[in-house]
Design an enzyme around this catalytic site. Structure first.
Site, PDB file in Angstrom:
ATOM      1  N   ARG A 311     -65.428  -5.244  21.502  1.00  0.00           N
ATOM      2  CA  ARG A 311     -64.414  -6.242  21.855  1.00  0.00           C
ATOM      3  C   ARG A 311     -64.637  -7.553  21.099  1.00  0.00           C
ATOM      4  NH1 ARG A 311     -60.253  -7.405  25.775  1.00  0.00           N
ATOM      5  NH2 ARG A 311     -60.297  -5.267  26.521  1.00  0.00           N
ATOM      6  N   GLU A 717     -59.701 -13.137  32.432  1.00  0.00           N
ATOM      7  CA  GLU A 717     -60.606 -13.478  31.334  1.00  0.00           C
ATOM      8  C   GLU A 717     -60.036 -14.444  30.295  1.00  0.00           C
ATOM      9  OE1 GLU A 717     -63.198  -9.590  30.527  1.00  0.00           O
ATOM     10  OE2 GLU A 717     -61.055  -9.200  30.646  1.00  0.00           O
TER      11      GLU A 717
END
Ligand SMILES: Cc1cc2nc3c(=O)[nH]c(=O)nc-3n(C[C@H](O)[C@H](O)[C@H](O)COP(=O)(O)OP(=O)(O)OC[C@H]3O[C@@H](n4cnc5c(N)ncnc54)[C@H](O)[C@@H]3O)c2cc1C
Ligand code: FES
Ligand code: FES
Lengths: 764, 468
Positions: A311, A717
């Protein structure tokens, strides 16, 4: 409709009265056992002798277990079975559990756990990424490389090139409620586990392995966590498994919670990175090619490090269309805590890399950092040319940042303030103020595609009240309330009629962790599906009964409209029940359009992107490096927000947490690998006065272009990365003391800022 | 021993409590009151905050490092008692709901209790009042909004009642009249004289003042303390007197009380105390404890050294005094005999030339990496006197004698300051640890002298004074 209303958190009243129950608050019987681990003090080596007599003799001790005493699997890893619950004879980091004590009180267990007489043959430990790289100590066979175009050639041909490298620190989650679990033995060897976890199914799975039973013998319940932030995705396994083993061995309830110092010593944290970069660009600052090297400190076990490091690579472009890019990522194995999921899941580290590059280029060219960024943004949907694709080949179809940036520049009065700050800085040599801007484009979906599924279970009772259950867990983010708002809206009933219940593996099976910001997207959709199933059944029945068509039955304002008739929802439920209609349904959802090859870094890992932008102003002191945030302006994209109050809460909290990561929160290990910052006395998360004096947070007025639950967007997030602007602002302030680029490491503690000023001003 | 106190308005009498049982463990484990949370078990997070009312008023305190015997004769209010008898929410609770002040909710009971206490005291400096409460979820903004919204609402009667309930002499008297004698290993003397006598008889006893150090020996080092003498009953050791010639601080004066008298006389020292730990810790931590523990990173000693304070010790009926810097002999070693205790501290009244600079990773509630205290007298452009002392720079709180000599007699100019800055090497060889490197400590210590010079000329001293 309760959708889009700024309703308080569903448990707000329980929170403020102290009535909200966390794992350690659940009443147990007097015979409950309390557990603690004996921890290894060394970073690497072998156990050569272990004498636990003193532990066993310690007052209140009922059982002491080592690896040899475990009845079944000795493993708490969420990935590749490389994480023994208790050391199998080798030690991989200081703090690794070596033996397990069960005693009659929490304190008795802790006291006993320190009495172990264990001898170790110490070996040389690897603590830094450089050491690990040199020793080729890594996960996976080699580095992962994602590429678009020929970066080396593009940089080689570019009129301007910069390069640099920096250390990017890790981060302790510091959830206020430490890890905790409680197991009650059940008949026939079954066990009920209460766990402070983001991932009840994983707990169920690991507990089943550890007690040698099928998953059906284990029920895991999670009503709420006192904060998670990723730290309870896999790190709760050891406690739950320990409790279940002791409960099944002794027939007594067993509870385990880490004392804070143990929690910080034992559990994983955000991955520290070392990032190197080379970037080529033209006279206007347009990127031509970028090359990143990510050295990822994964700690001793694999845990979730691969998807975290992936990621980071997937966010190395952040908001910028980069014609040629190469990202090389090494997942290095060291003798530190096993670094784990933490809000953003590697994304923030990737974003920091490219934002650093942007500021470096702006400094080099003397361009306004925001203007430079806007020139490199992905194109807006209506402007997109042929190439609007990410380094991994996903087309960016929903880019909102052009408009958002324009709005934010305006609302924050950026231009005027920038000029005023420059004047102020020029007028003296003691302090400097600085301004930093960071946008975020964050990919939403688990990159492990199969995790993008969710289930729900909804019951309508004959009195019209509704029981709601789904696979998501509540850690403060307000998921339960948002999903309840969905359920209430589907049935057209007031929110009070919906009972929110604890996550329970016996109600909804095979759930994914509540992570990757996916909670409301996935569970909201699953709940909608379940509600709609029941609603359709009710509509069919009522239509028949009132001799009209199902399409003419509407659920609104607590009533059901059937053609021209209106009855209350309660009455409708009662009628349906009498008509022998099933008022219980499951719902299921899987995210569409995903397709991802993580080895080659190609495909569509994300359903959509969430966006945000922040401008932060700081002041720094040349003499001491002391610094603080003066003002922050934020515009964040939550799509069509399901609950703007909860979403703004996520944005404010995430910003402060992100800024903390890059300013005051410093993890310090000593030369032996022992964590020196293992308590809030030494590890400093932001306190009240560290939030910006002026703090303007707004949600962008938009809709998700993809078909998500009520066109909302995930919000857990993405705003974390807005805090990066604080670190960039520090750097900007420091740069006013001289000509050189500050080239700061992170976090920008007072000492780091002081060092950077010295470099820039005095060339030291 | 019998401990008597009021818990949420109800009288509690406890027999045979362990001297080191904490209020937090007792509430959660024995009393089943689980609203008060444990976040750190060391006084740093505030999740365990309760309100304790004694004759001095209402105070927020951390229950995790508060021993039950310290509560004798006081009124305790926990989150379960924040709302009224009929369940009416306290205004702080209502505001926290309305303004979205809780997310995961784990910090919330502690915040609410801090707000209940500060509200009862009419305080509106919310950042300071709440500095001892950590929240990882909200980013604090909504909590501050809630605190502000509560300001103008009246203090609920049930909170006020704690004051009228509190009859310390009577409660204590009753315990004694029933003839309950504390066991030999736990003493709660009620006067300095009693303390002197008891401690002389039990010189091996651990003295417990505010327990903000001793509490951690119990909760973190897992020590059992035996025997123990609690100083909490010695009201005469809490006395603070300000006369024309001196400030006299009883050893048991807690840091918030010290702050109140120091602030107007030496504002910079007062500001340092504002940043010393948190409200909860300052309500417990005593000036005597901060000196007696001999810590090289204690914040008061350098300031007191710079002010030329005198330390008064007592053993039985014998008293002696010394300049406070002489008390600190070496790391872990102080000039204090067995059975001898810190009685009081006197500070001579003087013109205020004192600046106290605290450097730490975080502004509020952080232990100093460097603490510099400068007391420099400039007459007619010349330095006539200088007392400079540092914490965090040596094994003890230490005077910078070379720096002082380099300044005295010199003109008050940047040149003299620059010259004196080089003298720090002779005074200090600091260490590197998790708070700062040796280099940072030494260099910033020098720079703090420059900061004094700058501030002396009237310029802004700290980033805390700068705004957007
Ligand atoms: C969260 C937290 C934050 C803190 N922050 C700071 C800070 O910013 N700056 C700082 O300087 N300190 C800080 N401290 C440390 C602590 O608050 C102080 O050292 C405190 O002043 C100790 O006082 P006390 O009354 O609590 O002492 P206690 O813990 O009761 O005792 C400390 C020691 O002194 C002895 N003692 C106490 N009174 C006497 C006496 N009258 N005569 C002889 N011996 C005595 C005790 O036996 C013991 O050895 C912090 C502590 C905590 C828990
Ligand atoms: S539990 Fe953290 S201060 Fe008491
Ligand atoms: S609401 Fe979670 S820590 Fe404050």
């Amino acid at each position: 409709m309760s959708i889009a209303k700024p309703l308080p958190h569903d448990a707000a009243k329980l929170h403020v009265t102290g009535a909200a129950r966390y794992v350690d608050d659940i009443p147990t019987s007097r015979d409950c056992l309390h557990l603690a681990f004996g921890l290894a003090p060394i970073a690497k080596g072998r156990i050569t002798a272990m004498n636990l007599d003193a532990v066993k003799r310690s007052p209140g001790v009922v059982a002491v277990l080592t690896a040899d005493d475990l009845p079944f699997a000795n493993d708490v890893s969420p990935s590749i079975h490389d994480e023994p619950l208790l050391s199998d004879g080798t030690v991989h980091y200081p703090g690794q559990p070596v033996f397990l004590v069960a005693a009659t009180s929490h304190r008795a267990a802790r006291v006993a756990a320190r009495k172990g007489d264990v001898t170790y043959a110490e070996e040389e430990a690897l603590l830094t990424v450089d050491q690990a790289l040199m020793a080729d100590s890594r996960f996976e066979d080699g580095p992962r490389i994602y590429e678009k175009g020929d970066a080396a050639a593009a940089i080689g041909a570019a009129p301007h090139v910069i390069d640099g490298k920096f250390d990017l620190g890790g981060q302790e989650h510091f959830y206020l409620e430490g890890q905790a679990a409680l197991a009650f033995p059940q008949e026939g060897g079954d066990v009920l586990v209460h766990s402070s976890t983001q991932h009840p199914t994983e707990i169920q799975h690991k507990v089943a392995e550890a007690i040698g039973a099928p998953m059906h013998a284990v029920r895991v319940e999670t009503r709420r966590m006192g904060g998670g932030f990723g730290g309870k995705e896999s790190q709760g396994n050891a406690l739950a498994v320990s409790c279940a083993i002791i409960a099944t061995l002794t027939g007594r309830p067993a509870k385990m919670r880490y004392d804070r110092d143990d929690d910080m010593t034992v559990t994983g944290k955000r991955h520290p990175f070392k990032i190197s970069y080379r970037a080529g660009f033209d006279d206007d600052g347009k990127l031509l090619g970028v090359d990143f090297l990510h050295l990822v400190n994964c700690g001793w076990a694999q845990d979730l490090s691969l998807p975290v490091a992936d990621r980071a690579m997937l966010h190395a472009d952040n908001a910028y269309l980069i014609p040629a890019i190469r990202i090389e990522s090494h997942r290095l194995k060291t003798n530190l805590q096993s670094f784990t999921a933490y809000r953003g899941f590697g994304g923030p580290q990737g974003v920091v890399g490219i934002e650093r590059v942007m500021d470096h280029i702006a400094h080099d060219l003397g361009l306004d950092p925001i203007e430079l960024r806007r020139r490199n943004y992905y194109a807006a949907p209506d402007q997109a040319g042929a190439d609007n694709t990410t380094p991994y080949g996903q087309k960016v179809e929903d880019f909102e940042l052009h408009e958002m940036t324009a709005q934010l520049l305006d609302s924050s009065d950026y231009a005027a303030r920038k000029a005023e700050i420059a004047d102020w800085n020029a007028g003296q040599d003691r302090f400097a103020r600085g301004i930093g801007f960071s946008p975020v484009k964050f990919g939403i979906s688990f990159t492990l595609t199969h995790l993008n599924q969710a289930g729900a279970l909804v019951h309508v009772y004959q009195d019209g009240s509704v029981h709601l259950n789904h696979g998501g867990t509540e850690m403060g983010q307000g998921l339960f309330q948002k999903v309840a708002q969905v359920a209430a809206s589907r049935f057209g009933i007031p929110l009070e009629k919906v009972k929110i219940t604890a996550t329970d593996t016996a109600k909804v099976p095979n759930t994914s962790a509540t992570a990757a910001s996916s909670g409301s997207d996935l569970n909201g959709m699953a709940v909608k599906a379940a509600c709609d199933t029941i609603r359709d059944r009710m509509a069919d029945h009522l239509a028949q009964r009132y001799q009209t068509e199902p399409a003419k039955v509407r659920f609104e304002d607590g009533n059901v409209h059937i053609g021209d008739e209106v009855i209350s929802f309660d009455e409708a439920a009662s009628l349906a029940y009498q008509g022998r209609i099933s008022l219980s349904a499951t719902g299921f959802y899987k995210t569409p359009k995903l397709e991802w090859d993580r080895i080659n870094g190609q495909g569509r890992p994300f359903f959509y992107f969430a966006y945000g932008a922040a401008i932060t102003e700081v002041v720094v002191d040349r003499l001491t490096g002391e610094n603080r945030i003066l003002r922050a302006d934020i515009l964040h994209d939550a799509g069509a927000s399901l609950n703007p109050a909860l979403d703004i809460g996520q944005v404010e909290g995430a910003y402060v947490q992100g800024a903390g990561w890059l300013t005051t929160e410093e993890l310090v290990w000593d030369g032996k690998g022992a964590l020196r910052t293992h308590a809030p006395s030494t590890y400093k998360i932001p306190a009240c006065s560290d939030r910006p004096d002026v703090f303007n947070v707004a949600l962008y007025d938009g809709q998700n272009r993809e078909d998500t639950i009520y066109r909302s967007k995930a919000v857990g997030e993405p705003p974390f990365m807005l805090g990066i602007s604080a670190w960039l602002a520090q750097s900007n302030a420091v740069s006013s003391f001289g000509d050189a680029f500050p080239a700061m490491d992170a976090p920008g503690t007072a000492e780091e800022v002081w060092r950077a000023i010295r470099r820039v001003r005095d060339g030291v | 021993m019998t401990i008597t106190f009021l818990l949420n308005g109800e009288r509690v009498e406890l027999e045979d409590v362990s001297p080191t049982a904490t209020l937090l463990d007792w509430l959660r484990e024995d009393r089943g009151l689980t609203g008060t949370k444990e976040g750190c078990n060391e006084g740093d997070c505030g999740a365990c905050t309760v309100m304790v009312t004694d004759p001095d008023g209402a105070k927020a305190l951390n229950a995790c490092i508060l021993f039950l015997p310290q509560l004798h004769g006081k009124a305790v209010r926990t989150i379960e008692g924040a709302a009224g008898p009929k369940g009416e929410l306290h205004p702080a609770q209502q505001a926290m709901i309305d303004l979205h002040g809780s997310q995961c909710g784990f910090c919330t009971p502690g915040f609410v209790m801090s707000m209940v206490a500060s509200h009862a005291n009419g305080a509106t400096d919310h950042d300071t009042q709440l500095a001892g409460n950590l929240c990882r979820c909200t980013g604090y903004a909504p909590i501050i909004r809630a605190a502000q919204a509560t300001e103008k609402v009246a203090v609920p009667t049930w909170v006020q009642e704690d004051r009228s309930f509190i009859l310390p002499e009577k409660l204590r008297g009753e315990a004694e009249s029933r003839g309950v004698e504390p066991p030999a290993n736990v003493q709660i003397p009620q006067t300095a004289d009693e303390l002197a006598e008891t401690y002389a008889r039990h010189p091996d006893a651990t003295l417990v003042a505010g327990a903000t150090d001793v509490g951690l020996w119990v909760t973190k080092q897992l020590r059992d303390l035996d025997p123990v003498i609690f100083l909490a009953g010695c009201d005469d050791l809490k006395t603070i007197d300000v006369t024309d010639s001196e400030i006299r601080l009883g050893a048991m004066a807690h840091m918030n009380a010290v702050r109140q008298v120091i602030e107007p006389l030496h504002p910079s020292y007062g500001e340092m105390i504002r940043r010393y730990a948190s409200v909860q810790v300052r309500n417990a931590a005593t000036i005597g404890g901060n000196i007696a523990n001999g810590s090289p990173i204690g914040d008061n000693p350098p300031a007191l050294i710079a002010l030329d304070a005198t330390l008064h010790l007592r053993h039985g009926d014998t008293r002696r005094s010394m300049p406070i810097e002489d008390f600190f002999v070496d790391y872990g070693k102080q000039d204090r005999a067995p059975g001898e205790f810190v009685d009081q501290i006197t500070i001579p009244r003087q013109e205020d030339n004192l600046k106290v600079y605290k450097l730490s990773k975080r502004f509020d509630q952080d232990i100093s990496a460097v603490l510099g205290a400068f007391n420099i007298t400039v007459k007619n452009g010349t330095v006539t006197a200088a007392r400079i002392a540092f914490g965090g720079m040596a094994a003890i709180p230490k005077r910078a004698t070379h720096v002082e000599s380099a300044l005295i007699g010199q003109p008050w100019s940047e040149t003299s300051i620059n010259a004196a800055m080089t003298a720090f090497d002779q005074d200090f060889t600091p260490l590197t640890d998790m708070r700062a490197s040796a280099e940072y400590r030494l260099e910033t210590a020098r720079n703090l002298l420059m900061r004094y010079f700058i501030e002396h000329s009237g310029d802004t001293a700290s980033v805390l004074e700068v705004s957007s």
